[in-house]
Write an enzyme that holds these catalytic residues in place. Sequence first.
Site, PDB file in Angstrom:
ATOM      1  N   CYS A  47       2.528 100.905 -43.873  1.00 40.30           N
ATOM      2  CA  CYS A  47       1.869 101.631 -42.930  1.00 40.30           C
ATOM      3  C   CYS A  47       1.542 102.824 -42.847  1.00 40.30           C
ATOM      4  CB  CYS A  47       2.852 100.922 -41.442  1.00 40.30           C
ATOM      5  SG  CYS A  47       2.317  99.158 -41.186  1.00 40.30           S
ATOM      6  N   ALA A  67      -0.316 100.777 -35.516  1.00 39.69           N
ATOM      7  CA  ALA A  67      -0.103 100.565 -36.916  1.00 39.69           C
ATOM      8  C   ALA A  67       0.113  99.312 -37.402  1.00 39.69           C
ATOM      9  CB  ALA A  67       1.521 101.378 -36.861  1.00 39.69           C
ATOM     10  N   HIS A  68      -0.396  99.253 -38.741  1.00 42.06           N
ATOM     11  CA  HIS A  68      -0.607  98.034 -39.391  1.00 42.06           C
ATOM     12  C   HIS A  68      -1.005  98.211 -40.928  1.00 42.06           C
ATOM     13  CE1 HIS A  68      -4.953  97.154 -39.937  1.00 42.06           C
ATOM     14  NE2 HIS A  68      -4.924  98.105 -39.107  1.00 42.06           N
ATOM     15  N   ALA A  69      -0.559  97.298 -41.627  1.00 41.85           N
ATOM     16  CA  ALA A  69      -1.231  97.298 -43.165  1.00 41.85           C
ATOM     17  C   ALA A  69      -1.734  96.126 -43.352  1.00 41.85           C
ATOM     18  CB  ALA A  69      -0.021  97.386 -44.052  1.00 41.85           C
ATOM     19  N   PHE A 105       1.274  95.732 -35.621  1.00 41.96           N
ATOM     20  CA  PHE A 105       1.073  94.331 -35.749  1.00 41.96           C
ATOM     21  C   PHE A 105       1.051  93.954 -37.366  1.00 41.96           C
ATOM     22  CE2 PHE A 105      -3.303  93.684 -37.447  1.00 41.96           C
ATOM     23  CZ  PHE A 105      -4.035  94.504 -37.071  1.00 41.96           C
TER      24      PHE A 105
END
Lengths: 152, 105
Positions: A47, A67-69, A105
């Site tokens: 992230c 925030a996510h990857a 997420f």
Amino acid sequence: MSEPDDDAPVVAAATGVNAADWRAAVRAACQPLVDAGAVEPRYTDRCVDMVEEHGPYMVLTPGLALAHARPTDGVRRLCLAATTLTEPVMFGHPDNDPVDLLIAFGSPDDSSHIGLLQKLAEHLLAGLADTLRDAPDRARAIRALETVVADL
Amino acid sequence: MNQNDSNRQLQVLTVCGVGMGSSLILRMNAEKALSTLGVSAKVEHTDMSSARSMRADVVIAQGMHADDLAGVAPVVLSISNFMDVDGLRRQLDEALRAQGWLGDE
């Protein structure tokens, strides 16, 4: 709807977190998902990498970062977490800094999150961000996120 | 899009770095804004690297990505606040009128 469901998104939160900078804030935002077992610890690093690679575009609206990857970055379960900061941090976004609320997420594949994010967007338009900012404790923040999930 | 293609749906692309979260939220809000304008549109969301090889009528992204997307569509909208549906509607209204894709009432 209220029955326990293995497919239901994991919901988590942290309130009043101290973060020295945006990297610490992104890590803090992912930690509740790591603690819940919904993502592997490496998801946190990815992230941070996403912001490094693509810029602070995920600061969606004043004060709020998403925030996510990617699913392949260690996501076990569909999950959603909110984290509020005691002191806002700068992401380097031209208009939406400083950030005091992060929503993280994770999605186990390329499509499982679509309904969840749709509901999240609706609830954000209806004032969810301020409800989360005003949440006095973790339990209250989780309850606010559960209204999003219950709506699925 | 030519004016004589007025029955064709407007092709709109919302773009972010990863193509999963921000661009999806932007897509939903763009759909809302286009619907209030009465524009029939197909909105898709994608990531920056895929977007560069795609073509659309309108591309919408954060300002920091807009320059990179100049070749993707004749209209590139820079959006700062992804949750500002009304601001998005105003930007779309102005841009679509400038292209002659949105007539006067």
